[in-house]
Design a protein around this motif. Structure first.
Motif, PDB file in Angstrom:
ATOM      1  N   PRO A  18     -42.552 -39.466   2.537  1.00 35.96           N
ATOM      2  CA  PRO A  18     -42.431 -38.125   1.959  1.00 35.96           C
ATOM      3  C   PRO A  18     -41.021 -37.863   1.439  1.00 35.96           C
ATOM      4  CG  PRO A  18     -43.563 -38.062   4.069  1.00 35.96           C
ATOM      5  CD  PRO A  18     -43.022 -39.440   3.916  1.00 35.96           C
ATOM      6  N   ARG A  21     -36.275 -32.782   1.138  1.00 33.93           N
ATOM      7  CA  ARG A  21     -36.277 -31.420   0.616  1.00 33.93           C
ATOM      8  C   ARG A  21     -34.856 -30.868   0.709  1.00 33.93           C
ATOM      9  NH1 ARG A  21     -39.586 -26.928   3.684  1.00 33.93           N
ATOM     10  NH2 ARG A  21     -41.404 -28.149   3.111  1.00 33.93           N
ATOM     11  N   ILE A  23     -32.304 -28.173   1.629  1.00 31.42           N
ATOM     12  CA  ILE A  23     -32.155 -26.972   2.456  1.00 31.42           C
ATOM     13  C   ILE A  23     -30.687 -26.548   2.439  1.00 31.42           C
ATOM     14  CG2 ILE A  23     -34.063 -27.635   3.983  1.00 31.42           C
ATOM     15  CD1 ILE A  23     -31.952 -28.303   6.131  1.00 31.42           C
ATOM     16  N   PRO A  38     -38.342 -34.699   6.153  1.00 30.14           N
ATOM     17  CA  PRO A  38     -38.914 -33.744   7.115  1.00 30.14           C
ATOM     18  C   PRO A  38     -38.763 -34.132   8.578  1.00 30.14           C
ATOM     19  CG  PRO A  38     -40.484 -34.231   5.344  1.00 30.14           C
ATOM     20  CD  PRO A  38     -39.353 -35.215   5.216  1.00 30.14           C
ATOM     21  N   TRP A  39     -38.439 -35.391   8.876  1.00 32.24           N
ATOM     22  CA  TRP A  39     -38.542 -35.789  10.284  1.00 32.24           C
ATOM     23  C   TRP A  39     -37.236 -35.935  11.063  1.00 32.24           C
ATOM     24  CZ3 TRP A  39     -39.843 -38.723   6.079  1.00 32.24           C
ATOM     25  CH2 TRP A  39     -39.096 -39.884   5.852  1.00 32.24           C
ATOM     26  N   THR A  41     -34.161 -35.136  13.353  1.00 29.77           N
ATOM     27  CA  THR A  41     -33.764 -33.985  14.158  1.00 29.77           C
ATOM     28  C   THR A  41     -32.453 -33.443  13.605  1.00 29.77           C
ATOM     29  OG1 THR A  41     -32.494 -35.354  15.677  1.00 29.77           O
ATOM     30  CG2 THR A  41     -34.816 -34.965  16.225  1.00 29.77           C
ATOM     31  N   THR A  81     -35.093 -30.226  17.762  1.00 29.98           N
ATOM     32  CA  THR A  81     -35.462 -29.379  16.633  1.00 29.98           C
ATOM     33  C   THR A  81     -35.252 -30.178  15.356  1.00 29.98           C
ATOM     34  OG1 THR A  81     -35.137 -27.237  15.586  1.00 29.98           O
ATOM     35  CG2 THR A  81     -33.193 -28.290  16.451  1.00 29.98           C
ATOM     36  N   LEU A  82     -36.106 -29.969  14.391  1.00 27.60           N
ATOM     37  CA  LEU A  82     -35.988 -30.701  13.135  1.00 27.60           C
ATOM     38  C   LEU A  82     -35.045 -29.959  12.202  1.00 27.60           C
ATOM     39  CD1 LEU A  82     -39.734 -31.657  12.544  1.00 27.60           C
ATOM     40  CD2 LEU A  82     -37.932 -33.026  13.624  1.00 27.60           C
ATOM     41  N   ILE A  84     -35.074 -29.663   9.088  1.00 24.66           N
ATOM     42  CA  ILE A  84     -35.750 -28.960   7.995  1.00 24.66           C
ATOM     43  C   ILE A  84     -36.262 -27.584   8.427  1.00 24.66           C
ATOM     44  CG2 ILE A  84     -38.116 -29.805   8.355  1.00 24.66           C
ATOM     45  CD1 ILE A  84     -37.905 -30.567   5.262  1.00 24.66           C
ATOM     46  N   MET A  85     -36.461 -27.404   9.745  1.00 26.29           N
ATOM     47  CA  MET A  85     -36.973 -26.125  10.227  1.00 26.29           C
ATOM     48  C   MET A  85     -35.898 -25.045  10.281  1.00 26.29           C
ATOM     49  SD  MET A  85     -39.221 -27.653  13.357  1.00 26.29           S
ATOM     50  CE  MET A  85     -39.527 -26.066  14.123  1.00 26.29           C
ATOM     51  N   LYS A  86     -34.635 -25.432  10.126  1.00 26.24           N
ATOM     52  CA  LYS A  86     -33.550 -24.458  10.283  1.00 26.24           C
ATOM     53  C   LYS A  86     -32.904 -24.103   8.948  1.00 26.24           C
ATOM     54  CE  LYS A  86     -33.934 -24.020  14.719  1.00 26.24           C
ATOM     55  NZ  LYS A  86     -34.438 -22.765  15.296  1.00 26.24           N
ATOM     56  N   ASP A  87     -33.640 -24.258   7.888  1.00 25.37           N
ATOM     57  CA  ASP A  87     -33.141 -23.893   6.564  1.00 25.37           C
ATOM     58  C   ASP A  87     -32.621 -22.450   6.602  1.00 25.37           C
ATOM     59  OD1 ASP A  87     -32.617 -23.823   3.896  1.00 25.37           O
ATOM     60  OD2 ASP A  87     -34.718 -23.772   3.249  1.00 25.37           O
ATOM     61  N   GLY A  88     -31.375 -22.257   6.180  1.00 26.31           N
ATOM     62  CA  GLY A  88     -30.800 -20.915   6.129  1.00 26.31           C
ATOM     63  C   GLY A  88     -30.045 -20.515   7.382  1.00 26.31           C
TER      64      GLY A  88
ATOM     65  N   MET B   1     -38.239 -41.844  14.870  1.00 26.10           N
ATOM     66  CA  MET B   1     -39.283 -40.842  14.577  1.00 26.10           C
ATOM     67  C   MET B   1     -40.127 -41.344  13.404  1.00 26.10           C
ATOM     68  SD  MET B   1     -39.712 -37.452  15.686  1.00 26.10           S
ATOM     69  CE  MET B   1     -38.218 -36.477  15.658  1.00 26.10           C
ATOM     70  N   LEU B   4     -43.037 -38.352   8.236  1.00 26.88           N
ATOM     71  CA  LEU B   4     -44.125 -37.390   8.092  1.00 26.88           C
ATOM     72  C   LEU B   4     -43.764 -36.407   6.996  1.00 26.88           C
ATOM     73  CD1 LEU B   4     -42.785 -34.689   9.559  1.00 26.88           C
ATOM     74  CD2 LEU B   4     -43.417 -35.913  11.597  1.00 26.88           C
ATOM     75  N   ASP B   6     -44.098 -32.183   5.686  1.00 30.00           N
ATOM     76  CA  ASP B   6     -44.208 -30.877   6.312  1.00 30.00           C
ATOM     77  C   ASP B   6     -44.569 -29.819   5.286  1.00 30.00           C
ATOM     78  OD1 ASP B   6     -41.696 -30.441   5.008  1.00 30.00           O
ATOM     79  OD2 ASP B   6     -41.356 -28.821   6.430  1.00 30.00           O
ATOM     80  N   ARG B   8     -44.339 -25.557   4.984  1.00 29.02           N
ATOM     81  CA  ARG B   8     -43.809 -24.346   5.609  1.00 29.02           C
ATOM     82  C   ARG B   8     -44.760 -23.184   5.321  1.00 29.02           C
ATOM     83  NH1 ARG B   8     -37.963 -22.854   3.708  1.00 29.02           N
ATOM     84  NH2 ARG B   8     -37.451 -24.787   4.795  1.00 29.02           N
ATOM     85  N   SER B  30     -41.177 -24.198  17.929  1.00 30.18           N
ATOM     86  CA  SER B  30     -39.795 -24.618  18.216  1.00 30.18           C
ATOM     87  C   SER B  30     -39.713 -26.140  18.231  1.00 30.18           C
ATOM     88  CB  SER B  30     -39.334 -24.059  19.556  1.00 30.18           C
ATOM     89  OG  SER B  30     -39.902 -24.794  20.621  1.00 30.18           O
ATOM     90  N   ILE B  35     -41.611 -32.420  19.636  1.00 30.92           N
ATOM     91  CA  ILE B  35     -40.600 -33.385  19.169  1.00 30.92           C
ATOM     92  C   ILE B  35     -40.264 -34.381  20.276  1.00 30.92           C
ATOM     93  CG2 ILE B  35     -38.221 -33.644  18.322  1.00 30.92           C
ATOM     94  CD1 ILE B  35     -38.612 -30.952  16.881  1.00 30.92           C
ATOM     95  N   ASP B  50     -45.134 -25.981   9.619  1.00 28.85           N
ATOM     96  CA  ASP B  50     -43.999 -25.276  10.216  1.00 28.85           C
ATOM     97  C   ASP B  50     -44.312 -23.776  10.287  1.00 28.85           C
ATOM     98  OD1 ASP B  50     -41.607 -24.079  10.817  1.00 28.85           O
ATOM     99  OD2 ASP B  50     -40.447 -25.056   9.232  1.00 28.85           O
ATOM    100  N   ARG B  53     -41.539 -19.441  10.173  1.00 26.05           N
ATOM    101  CA  ARG B  53     -41.273 -18.295   9.279  1.00 26.05           C
ATOM    102  C   ARG B  53     -42.329 -17.209   9.397  1.00 26.05           C
ATOM    103  NH1 ARG B  53     -36.180 -19.877   6.809  1.00 26.05           N
ATOM    104  NH2 ARG B  53     -36.055 -21.869   7.858  1.00 26.05           N
ATOM    105  N   MET B 106     -35.115 -21.700  22.911  1.00 23.81           N
ATOM    106  CA  MET B 106     -35.888 -22.302  21.819  1.00 23.81           C
ATOM    107  C   MET B 106     -37.392 -22.070  21.989  1.00 23.81           C
ATOM    108  SD  MET B 106     -33.917 -25.959  21.904  1.00 23.81           S
ATOM    109  CE  MET B 106     -34.702 -26.716  20.499  1.00 23.81           C
TER     110      MET B 106
END
Lengths: 178, 331
Positions: A18, A21, A23, A38-39, A41, A81-82, A84-88, B1, B4, B6, B8, B30, B35, B50, B53, B106
């Motif tokens: 993939p 992205r 961020i 995406p993967w 951490t 935590t990944l 990509i999930m903490k964008d911003g 890992m 993959l 994702d 959102r 979280s 993970i 995800d 949001r 978290m």
């Protein structure tokens, strides 16, 4: 032999990999975009893509707390935590708390109380202690011990760590002569 | 890992649509549990949805006078919510007894309900584990099983639900709100987790095309007479050998209603209505609370490596019930 893609060799997206992205993260006060798959951490992305190696990688499963950082002012584990999930989000690592002469009192107190020893757990302990003080729920040494739970010290310097945090937490009171 | 992709999700409808369309995808909030399992190559999702949001991160009063905890509210934020501390101290205390502060900061409410049962072999891919690989059996039943189930295990699986927060939710009879393609529905806490039986990989009754949106705390919080007691090998980096949530309604010294949930001993927080009924109309003497504890444990079975767990559970329940009956002044 290291087989994972080096940070300076851009990974080529293929049909089975993939794409990355873009961020935006504010890291130690500076907002910057970066491209992440995406993967990874947060821990791996920070150490390998941002070259911020102050945050240590130890157990990589959560129990040790060596990778503790502050996200939006709250302490979290970067290994679980990944990125990509903490964008911003705004991230503060041990580097962002101040270096050299700008080191905050907590780091001076760690040195003064010999709370660092081998130093591998220290960045996580410092970040966790900053989070603890921000939460404002600890008053006594017992409270500090309880709320520093999950940040291990391989050298067993726990009494010194607690003393360092306690000193900084109560510095204002002592300064006022109480 | 494992690599993959994702997606959102920005709203609940999108999340439900994505979940319903791809049975192989896994939701992530979280990630503290998922993970960890991905790092150990126990879970290998090809795609993550995800949920971070979604607008599910607030705590608000519910229509029946209780408190609605959005599925993304973290354990720390629940524990330190002033109305929760005041009205539902059992929930606050259970949360603060578990995990470490960064993990609590978290972990979300939805993820806490869905965390995988834990055992010595679940995350060790070198051992047989029916949860990880159906049909391979349970290495712990005849092996190292100190932390494994003493109540309700199947011949195939003996891992336990490790959550502290869930033990309090079980005692308070929280209600779980789910949204799927057909809309929203409510599920009593007791109906959420599944016994291992022959299908241990299915740990809950959450449909594959639904997500958790909130957990409702009922109006009655048992704040005056409650106790949470957790016993573990050490006070850090250890899961409970046994935990107890006790909630009582009292008229003077007489128990008029009792809730008793046991954690760390089964695939879900364990309650027994017959054991609770034995407390009604009684005072919390050592004999009375012990009879209730014995009733709850009547089918308990050790598997060799946890000879103390059953007695530990007995004593812990007795102590928690007596503390709950004594009330705030004795805590």
């Amino acid at each position: 032999m290291h087989h994972t893609p080096a940070h300076d060799v851009p990974m080529q997206p293929t049909a089975s990999w993939p794409a990355k992205r873009r961020i935006t993260l504010t890291v130690n006060g500076a907002a910057k975009p970066f491209d992440v798959a995406p993967w990874p951490t947060r821990l791996d992305a920070r150490r390998e893509s941002l070259e911020l190696t102050g945050t240590k990688k130890r157990c990589d499963h959560g129990p040790c707390g060596a990778c503790t950082v502050l996200v939006d002012g709250r302490r979290i584990l970067a290994c679980l935590t990944l990125a990509i999930m903490k964008d911003g989000a705004a991230v503060t690592t041990v580097e962002g708390l101040g270096e050299g002469d700008a080191r905050p009192p907590l780091q001076h107190a760690f040195v003064e109380h010999d709370a660092c020893q081998c130093g591998d757990g220290t960045p996580g302990q410092i970040c966790s202690a900053v989070g603890l003080m921000t939460e404002g729920r600890a008053n006594t040494a017992d409270d500090i011990r309880e709320r520093m739970r999950g940040t291990l010290c391989w050298c067993g310097a726990y009494p010194n760590i607690v003393a360092a945090i306690d000193q900084v937490m109560h510095a204002g009171e002592r300064g006022a002569g109480r | 890992m494992t690599p993959l992709s994702d997606t959102r999700a920005g709203d609940v409808a999108t999340a439900v649509r994505e979940v319903a369309a791809d049975g192989a995808a896994q939701c992530i909030a979280s990630g503290t549990n998922l993970i960890d399992l991905m790092q150990a190559h126990v879970e290998r999702p090809s795609r993550l949805i995800d949920l971070t949001r979604l607008p599910l991160a607030d705590i608000r009063p519910s229509a029946d006078g209780g408190r609605r905890l959005g599925a993304l509210v973290t354990n720390t934020d629940v524990a330190y919510d002033a109305p929760v501390e005041r009205r539902y101290p059992l929930v606050s205390k259970a949360i603060l007894a578990g995990a470490s502060p960064p993990l609590r900061t978290m972990a979300t409410g939805g993820g806490t309900l869905l965390q995988r049962t834990r055992g010595d072999d679940v995350d060790d891919t070198a051992t047989p584990c029916h949860i990880r690989q159906p049909g391979t059996g349970c290495a712990a039943i005849d092996g190292c099983n100190r932390l494994h189930a003493i109540l309700g295990p199947s011949a195939q699986a003996s891992a336990v639900h490790p959550s502290d927060r869930c033990v309090a939710l079980a005692a308070l009879e929280a209600v779980i709100r789910l949204t799927g393609p057909g809309g929203e529905r409510a599920l009593p806490f007791a109906a959420f987790h599944r016994p291992p039986g022959d299908t241990p990989p299915l740990a809950t009754n959450l449909a594959a095309d639904a997500i958790i949106t909130a957990v409702d705390l009922p109006p009655k919080g048992f704040a005056a007479h409650h106790a949470y007691l957790q016993i573990r090998d050490r006070t850090s980096d250890a899961f409970a050998l046994v935990s107890v949530a006790a909630a009582l309604a009292m008229d003077g010294d007489t128990i008029t209603a009792a809730r008793l949930a046991l954690g760390g001993v089964a695939h879900q927080p364990w309650r027994d209505r017959d054991a609770e009924a034995r407390l009604k109309g009684q005072s919390a003497t050592r004999d009375h609370v012990q009879r209730a504890a014995d009733a709850l444990l009547r089918d308990a079975r050790g598997f060799g490596h946890h000879p103390v767990t059953i007695e530990l559970a007995q004593r812990a329940m007795g102590r928690a019930l007596r503390r709950a009956a004594a009330g705030e002044a004795h805590r």
